[in-house]
Motif scaffolding. Sequence first.
Motif, PDB file in Angstrom:
ATOM      1  N   UNK A 204       0.842  -1.204   0.000  1.00  0.00           N
ATOM      2  CA  UNK A 204       0.000   0.000   0.000  1.00  0.00           C
ATOM      3  C   UNK A 204       0.878   1.255   0.000  1.00  0.00           C
ATOM      4  N   UNK A 205       1.960   1.238   0.777  1.00  0.00           N
ATOM      5  CA  UNK A 205       2.884   2.381   0.816  1.00  0.00           C
ATOM      6  C   UNK A 205       3.505   2.616  -0.557  1.00  0.00           C
ATOM      7  N   UNK A 206       3.791   1.531  -1.265  1.00  0.00           N
ATOM      8  CA  UNK A 206       4.392   1.664  -2.593  1.00  0.00           C
ATOM      9  C   UNK A 206       3.366   2.168  -3.613  1.00  0.00           C
ATOM     10  N   UNK A 207       2.135   1.686  -3.491  1.00  0.00           N
ATOM     11  CA  UNK A 207       1.076   2.155  -4.392  1.00  0.00           C
ATOM     12  C   UNK A 207       0.836   3.653  -4.176  1.00  0.00           C
ATOM     13  N   UNK A 208       0.862   4.072  -2.906  1.00  0.00           N
ATOM     14  CA  UNK A 208       0.661   5.506  -2.629  1.00  0.00           C
ATOM     15  C   UNK A 208       1.774   6.340  -3.265  1.00  0.00           C
ATOM     16  N   UNK A 209       3.001   5.854  -3.226  1.00  0.00           N
ATOM     17  CA  UNK A 209       4.113   6.573  -3.861  1.00  0.00           C
ATOM     18  C   UNK A 209       3.955   6.588  -5.383  1.00  0.00           C
ATOM     19  N   UNK A 210       3.530   5.461  -5.957  1.00  0.00           N
ATOM     20  CA  UNK A 210       3.277   5.420  -7.410  1.00  0.00           C
ATOM     21  C   UNK A 210       2.243   6.475  -7.792  1.00  0.00           C
ATOM     22  N   UNK A 211       1.158   6.517  -7.011  1.00  0.00           N
ATOM     23  CA  UNK A 211       0.091   7.480  -7.314  1.00  0.00           C
ATOM     24  C   UNK A 211       0.602   8.910  -7.179  1.00  0.00           C
ATOM     25  N   UNK A 212       1.371   9.175  -6.114  1.00  0.00           N
ATOM     26  CA  UNK A 212       1.837  10.542  -5.866  1.00  0.00           C
ATOM     27  C   UNK A 212       2.847  10.992  -6.912  1.00  0.00           C
ATOM     28  N   UNK A 213       3.594  10.047  -7.478  1.00  0.00           N
ATOM     29  CA  UNK A 213       4.590  10.378  -8.501  1.00  0.00           C
ATOM     30  C   UNK A 213       4.024  10.195  -9.914  1.00  0.00           C
ATOM     31  N   UNK A 214       2.709   9.926 -10.009  1.00  0.00           N
ATOM     32  CA  UNK A 214       2.033   9.695 -11.291  1.00  0.00           C
ATOM     33  C   UNK A 214       2.714   8.604 -12.119  1.00  0.00           C
ATOM     34  N   UNK A 215       3.060   7.510 -11.467  1.00  0.00           N
ATOM     35  CA  UNK A 215       3.672   6.376 -12.162  1.00  0.00           C
ATOM     36  C   UNK A 215       2.594   5.327 -12.423  1.00  0.00           C
ATOM     37  N   UNK A 216       2.837   4.485 -13.419  1.00  0.00           N
ATOM     38  CA  UNK A 216       1.841   3.451 -13.712  1.00  0.00           C
ATOM     39  C   UNK A 216       1.851   2.389 -12.611  1.00  0.00           C
ATOM     40  N   UNK A 217       0.700   1.819 -12.374  1.00  0.00           N
ATOM     41  CA  UNK A 217       0.595   0.819 -11.317  1.00  0.00           C
ATOM     42  C   UNK A 217       1.024  -0.548 -11.858  1.00  0.00           C
ATOM     43  N   UNK A 218       1.344  -1.453 -10.953  1.00  0.00           N
ATOM     44  CA  UNK A 218       1.766  -2.794 -11.347  1.00  0.00           C
ATOM     45  C   UNK A 218       0.841  -3.828 -10.711  1.00  0.00           C
ATOM     46  N   UNK A 219       0.881  -5.056 -11.248  1.00  0.00           N
ATOM     47  CA  UNK A 219       0.113  -6.172 -10.692  1.00  0.00           C
ATOM     48  C   UNK A 219       0.994  -6.874  -9.661  1.00  0.00           C
ATOM     49  N   UNK A 220       0.400  -7.228  -8.538  1.00  0.00           N
ATOM     50  CA  UNK A 220       1.188  -7.872  -7.489  1.00  0.00           C
ATOM     51  C   UNK A 220       0.765  -9.328  -7.283  1.00  0.00           C
ATOM     52  N   UNK A 221       1.747 -10.158  -6.997  1.00  0.00           N
ATOM     53  CA  UNK A 221       1.498 -11.538  -6.564  1.00  0.00           C
ATOM     54  C   UNK A 221       2.483 -11.818  -5.439  1.00  0.00           C
ATOM     55  N   UNK A 222       1.972 -12.090  -4.257  1.00  0.00           N
ATOM     56  CA  UNK A 222       2.836 -12.347  -3.101  1.00  0.00           C
ATOM     57  C   UNK A 222       2.818 -13.833  -2.758  1.00  0.00           C
ATOM     58  N   UNK A 223       3.980 -14.450  -2.941  1.00  0.00           N
ATOM     59  CA  UNK A 223       4.093 -15.898  -2.704  1.00  0.00           C
ATOM     60  C   UNK A 223       4.392 -16.157  -1.221  1.00  0.00           C
ATOM     61  N   UNK A 224       4.028 -17.343  -0.723  1.00  0.00           N
ATOM     62  CA  UNK A 224       4.367 -17.665   0.673  1.00  0.00           C
ATOM     63  C   UNK A 224       5.881 -17.628   0.858  1.00  0.00           C
ATOM     64  N   UNK A 225       6.338 -17.262   2.041  1.00  0.00           N
ATOM     65  CA  UNK A 225       7.786 -17.282   2.283  1.00  0.00           C
ATOM     66  C   UNK A 225       8.163 -18.615   2.925  1.00  0.00           C
TER      67      UNK A 225
END
Length: 296
Positions: A204-225
């Motif tokens: 969410x913190x990274x998405x907020x930075x993307x939005x604030x810098x007007x960068x395109x968003x990316x698709x996320x997939x978080x695998x188990x560690x």
Amino acid sequence: LKYIGRFAPSPTGPLHFGSLVAAVASYCDAKANNGKWLLRIEDLDKPREVSGATQTILLQLACFGFIWDDEIIYQSERTFIYQAALNALSKQKLTYPCTCSRKEIADAATHKGIEGAIYPGTCLHERIKLHAPIAWRIKAPDSVIAFEDRIQGKQSQNIAQDIGDYVLKRVDQLFAYQLAVVVDDADQHITHVVRGVDLLNSTARQIYLQQSLQLTSVQYAHIPVVTNAQGEKLSKQTLAPAINSHNAAEELCYALQFLNQNPPEYLKRESLTTIWDWAIDHWSIAKIQPNINNCI
Ligand SMILES: [Zn+2]
């Protein structure tokens, strides 16, 4: 290109089984989608770096049969680009300097968030100390940021309530991971991020930075560690052993098994090329279980 993925190790030591799993997942997902797979060395934190680790990691990847596209980028060479991003955010009045010590933050905190004490914004409301080292924080938005994770499903977070105003440039003048990763993903035109679930809380913190810098968003997939018998994430701190290049076929098959891809038993006796062909042909992200921890 519709798909550009990446693997972004930190040179704090050789790759271990947990990092191999992340590399395999991002590689198969990129190749199964006819995409590119880029490499980025996250060597921002020079004090934590182990000398020679970058060369070891590149050698390990090559021995396991990974083939990366384009040029490798190194975060240590990009500080002026991160500074430009910080300046752009400051120009929008989204940031402020902070001179609080760790102890002052702990003492002043009235709320606990998911990562400990929430910074109460002292330096936003009061005058900062003269001659003290300065960190830069971004004001956390008090609204819900939602996204759909390809493995973990619907996610949402209110950064102000869960995290608080977060650091973009540290007191030691190093740029924070959250800022660097967003700037780099944009510069490398990354469309899909596949990484460990330990980073889900950062998204969410990274998405907020993307939005604030007007960068395109990316698709996320978080695998188990991958965790050890004590339930700790495999890492240099938990003394995870390095992957063994002389046993690449077998370890690759274990990684596919961990990712629930059900590789047939005979595969571990095949060549790396055969294993990779099978892995990419049979890749199914839907088979990965969204559970947070998986012990090896
Ligand atoms: Zn402060």
